[in-house]
Design an enzyme around this catalytic site. Structure first.
Site, PDB file in Angstrom:
ATOM      1  N   LYS A 128       0.861  -1.182   0.000  1.00  0.00           N
ATOM      2  CA  LYS A 128       0.000   0.000   0.000  1.00  0.00           C
ATOM      3  C   LYS A 128       0.898   1.233   0.000  1.00  0.00           C
ATOM      4  CE  LYS A 128      -3.614   2.716   0.619  1.00  0.00           C
ATOM      5  NZ  LYS A 128      -4.436   3.046  -0.563  1.00  0.00           N
TER       6      LYS A 128
ATOM      7  N   CYS B  72      -2.317   9.893  -6.616  1.00  0.00           N
ATOM      8  CA  CYS B  72      -3.441   9.581  -5.729  1.00  0.00           C
ATOM      9  C   CYS B  72      -4.549  10.607  -5.935  1.00  0.00           C
ATOM     10  CB  CYS B  72      -3.021   9.579  -4.263  1.00  0.00           C
ATOM     11  SG  CYS B  72      -4.445   9.330  -3.184  1.00  0.00           S
TER      12      CYS B  72
HETATM   13  C1  DHB Z   1      -5.490   5.914  -2.898  1.00  0.00           C
HETATM   14  C2  DHB Z   1      -5.980   5.759  -4.161  1.00  0.00           C
HETATM   15  C3  DHB Z   1      -5.115   5.758  -5.215  1.00  0.00           C
HETATM   16  O1  DHB Z   1      -5.548   5.599  -6.481  1.00  0.00           O
HETATM   17  C4  DHB Z   1      -3.768   5.934  -4.991  1.00  0.00           C
HETATM   18  O2  DHB Z   1      -2.934   5.959  -6.017  1.00  0.00           O
HETATM   19  C5  DHB Z   1      -3.282   6.087  -3.716  1.00  0.00           C
HETATM   20  C6  DHB Z   1      -4.152   6.080  -2.659  1.00  0.00           C
HETATM   21  C7  DHB Z   1      -6.404   5.931  -1.757  1.00  0.00           C
HETATM   22  O3  DHB Z   1      -7.501   6.479  -1.889  1.00  0.00           O
HETATM   23  O4  DHB Z   1      -6.053   5.402  -0.695  1.00  0.00           O
END
Ligand code: DHB
Length: 312
Positions: free
Chosen positions: A45, A131
């Site tokens: 993540k 993001c």
């Molecule tokens: C999240 C979503 C994304 O597309 C990303 O690249 C990083 C984080 C999120 O909402 O947590």
């Protein structure tokens, strides 16, 4: 027999499939499960300087042809994932993995990069510049000037293998400009694409947005994203230096979809919505379907058809 071996720079992988960051990679237990699946590698993540709870739920919903999410970067903090990655490489020296990093402001990238640089981590670091879900924060990679400043600062301190995660682009002039910028830096890879930012999905029974954050706006993934993902991988493969590999992400629901991302130039293919919806068995199913497609086309290795898209 077909062989799904692939490489990025000097890193070798036994399968082209991996998870997309954000899916099945929040905890060490989830990361371990991906590592034990047929996936060729895994990514964490996206970690931030400090741990985050993310946006209020509901923040993910399944849609007819994919998904919508506005998670808001919930994560255990980048040091948690860095520690995991260092322990993982000690236990599996022949299995390189990806650490994903996201800033909540431009200065965060170089700050985290310096910590990773000083650490024992020897794998690949993916700097997420796309993001879409932190309220009030635009996606960095849609701003070329900010992207340039972040990369300038980053590569002053960071000398390890690095890549960046990009949002989808929709105009050939955007591909030209972004590729020209990226070609100036010692990147090992890019990852294209992140979700289609700021879509909206509505519950027909109640006329209400399906997710809570940002008034219902969220990143769209799954089959909706496939043609955009193919175009982005293809467009960057045509424009980037040969030594910058591409991880293809977006729109995979079948082995044929994986095959097409490779045909457009991907070296690895990551699974987002399909992994979220089907769980780890997606790796087995898609591996089998990709092998069947390659066999039907008479190809024995990924390199036989990688980047070999034909045009009229
Ligand atoms: C999240 C979503 C994304 O597309 C990303 O690249 C990083 C984080 C999120 O909402 O947590």
């Amino acid at each position: 027999m077909v062989n799904l071996h692939t490489s990025i720079g000097s890193f070798q992988f036994n399968n082209v499939l991996m998870n997309a960051s954000g899916v099945h990679c929040m905890t060490a237990a989830e990361l371990d499960e991906v590592a034990q699946s047929p996936a060729g590698t895994l990514v964490t993540k996206s970690g931030t300087l400090q741990p985050r709870d993310g946006n209020p739920a509901p923040r993910y919903a399944s849609l007819e042809l994919g998904s919508i999410n506005s998670m808001g970067l919930p994560n255990k903090g980048f040091r948690y994932y860095l520690d995991y990655a260092i322990a993982f490489q000690a236990a599996h020296p022949d299995r390189p993995i990806f650490l994903s990093i996201a800033g909540t402001g431009p200065a965060d990238y170089a700050e985290m990069a310096a910590v990773i640089q000083a650490s024992d981590f020897t794998g690949l670091t993916e700097f997420n510049l796309s993001c879409p879900n932190v309220p009030g924060k635009p996606q960095i990679a849609y701003d070329l000037t900010t992207t340039e400043h972040i990369l300038d600062d980053l590569f002053k301190v960071f000398k390890k293998p690095a890549g960046i995660k990009l949002p989808p682009f929709f105009d050939l002039a955007q591909f030209d400009a972004m590729a020209a910028l990226l070609n100036r830096y010692p990147l090992t890879f890019i990852n294209s694409i992140n979700s289609l930012g700021n879509g909206l999905a509505i519950d027909a029974a109640t006329d209400t947005a399906l997710i809570l954050p940002k008034g219902g706006f969220g990143g769209i993934g799954g089959a909706y994203a496939k043609p955009i993902a193919l175009a982005n991988v293809r467009a960057f493969r045509q424009r980037l230096r040969d030594d910058i590999a591409i991880i293809g992400t977006g729109g995979v629901t079948t082995g044929r979809d994986v095959y097409e991302l490779i045909l457009c130039g991907a070296s690895l293919v990551s699974l987002g919505t399909v992994l979220q919806e089907e769980g780890l068995p997606a790796f087995t199913r898609l591996t089998q379907e990709l092998e069947a497609e390659m066999t039907a086309k008479g190809y024995a290795t990924i390199q036989d058809f990688q980047g070999q898209l034909k045009t009229l």
